[in-house]
Design a protein around this motif. Sequence first.
Motif, short mmCIF file in Angstrom:
data_model
loop_
_atom_site.label_atom_id
_atom_site.label_comp_id
_atom_site.label_asym_id
_atom_site.label_seq_id
_atom_site.Cartn_x
_atom_site.Cartn_y
_atom_site.Cartn_z
N LYS A 30 0.86 -1.17 0.00
CA LYS A 30 0.00 0.00 0.00
C LYS A 30 0.90 1.23 0.00
N GLN A 50 -3.25 6.88 -2.99
CA GLN A 50 -2.69 5.80 -2.18
C GLN A 50 -3.49 4.53 -2.43
N GLY A 51 -2.79 3.43 -2.63
CA GLY A 51 -3.48 2.16 -2.84
C GLY A 51 -2.50 1.01 -2.95
N ILE A 52 -3.06 -0.18 -3.06
CA ILE A 52 -2.24 -1.40 -3.18
C ILE A 52 -1.84 -1.58 -4.63
N GLU A 90 -8.51 2.91 -1.17
CA GLU A 90 -9.64 2.92 -0.24
C GLU A 90 -10.47 4.19 -0.42
#
Length: 320
Positions: free
Chosen positions: A270, A288-290, A312
Motif C-alpha cells: 500500500k 494511495q493504494g495497493i 480505499e
Amino acid sequence: MDNQLLQYESGQNSFPMSELDNSGDNKTFQSQADQFSGATGFAPVVMPNGMLTGGQISVGTGSNKVKVTASTANLAGVKIVVPASELTVTRASGGTCITASVTINAAGVYEIVAGLSGPARSDIRGAAGGPAFIPVDSIEVGQIELNSTAAAPVKDTEIKQSPGLNREVATSPVYSVDSSNGTVSFVSDLKLIHVGGKPKKVFASYAEPIFADVDLASDYQPSEESFSVSSSQHYGGTVGTTSKSLNGASFKAFLNDGISDPLIKLRGQKIWFRFYPDRYTMNYILEQGILGCSRKFPPGAKVEADFTISPEKSSINVEV
C-alpha cells in the motif's frame, strides 16, 4: 504532454513515537509528515493518553481511603502497567465539599489530585467544590466526591468513574487517521481537564513517504468516484435511487527486466503516488493504494507492464 510526471513511494522517513501538535480545535492533531505511509511496517501507530484496562476504584480500608486495582494505560506513547494501590483522600477544609481526582501521574503510579474546598459540590474544573485541573502528563482514573469534613469511610456513591466524564479512556472519543495530510482527528472535542485548560496528549509513530520518479510511465488514470442511477416504476410514476462506486487507478510503464525493477518489488504494498500534469507547476494528484501489475515480455522489445492501484479513497487534487 511531454512534461507530465508520475512519482511513487520508493522509501520512507520514519518518525519515532512523539507528541502530535494540537491544531487548536482540541480535535485534530497534526504530525510532522505531509502524508502517512501505509507500507508494511511503516503504518502509523496512534496512542492517545488514557486508560486501557483495569483501574477500578472501590472503598478502602478505614476512613478516607480508596483502593484502585492494577491497570494498563497509554502514557507518553508507551503502554504502561500501573500497580494496585490504596490512597488517602483529604477532606474539605474551609467548606464541606471537595472533589478529588484519582490520577496516574507521569511516573506511572496512582496519585490523588485534590480540588478546592467549597460550600457545595461543583462540576466546573478549578471551581470551589469541583475537580482540579490535573497535570498535563497525568491521566484521570476517576473522582471522589466528599460532602463532609469528618473522617469516615468513603461511600460507594461518592466514587465516580464514568468514561468521558470523570475517567480518561485512550479509545474515547474514537479517532480516525487521515493519511493524506498526516493528521489524527477525534469525533468530538477532547475534554479540557488538564492544567492550562488543555486536552490529553496524543502520541504517534509514523513514516513519511519518499517519492521517486516512475521512468517511462504513461496513461495514468486516477481513481474517481462515479455515480449511477437505477429506477423502479410504481403506479403513477417512477422512483430513482443513486449509488456511488470507486474505480481503481492505473498506469503503464516500460521496465528494465520485469524482475529487479523497484516497482515490481513493491507489488502488494500500500503505497503513495503523485501525478503532475505539468512537472513545472506545483499542482498534483495524490493517490494511495495497493499496487498490482500485469507484465508483458514481447520478443525483441522492452518489458512493459500495466499497473493498477487499488485505493480505499478516491484520488485527491492538490492545488499549491
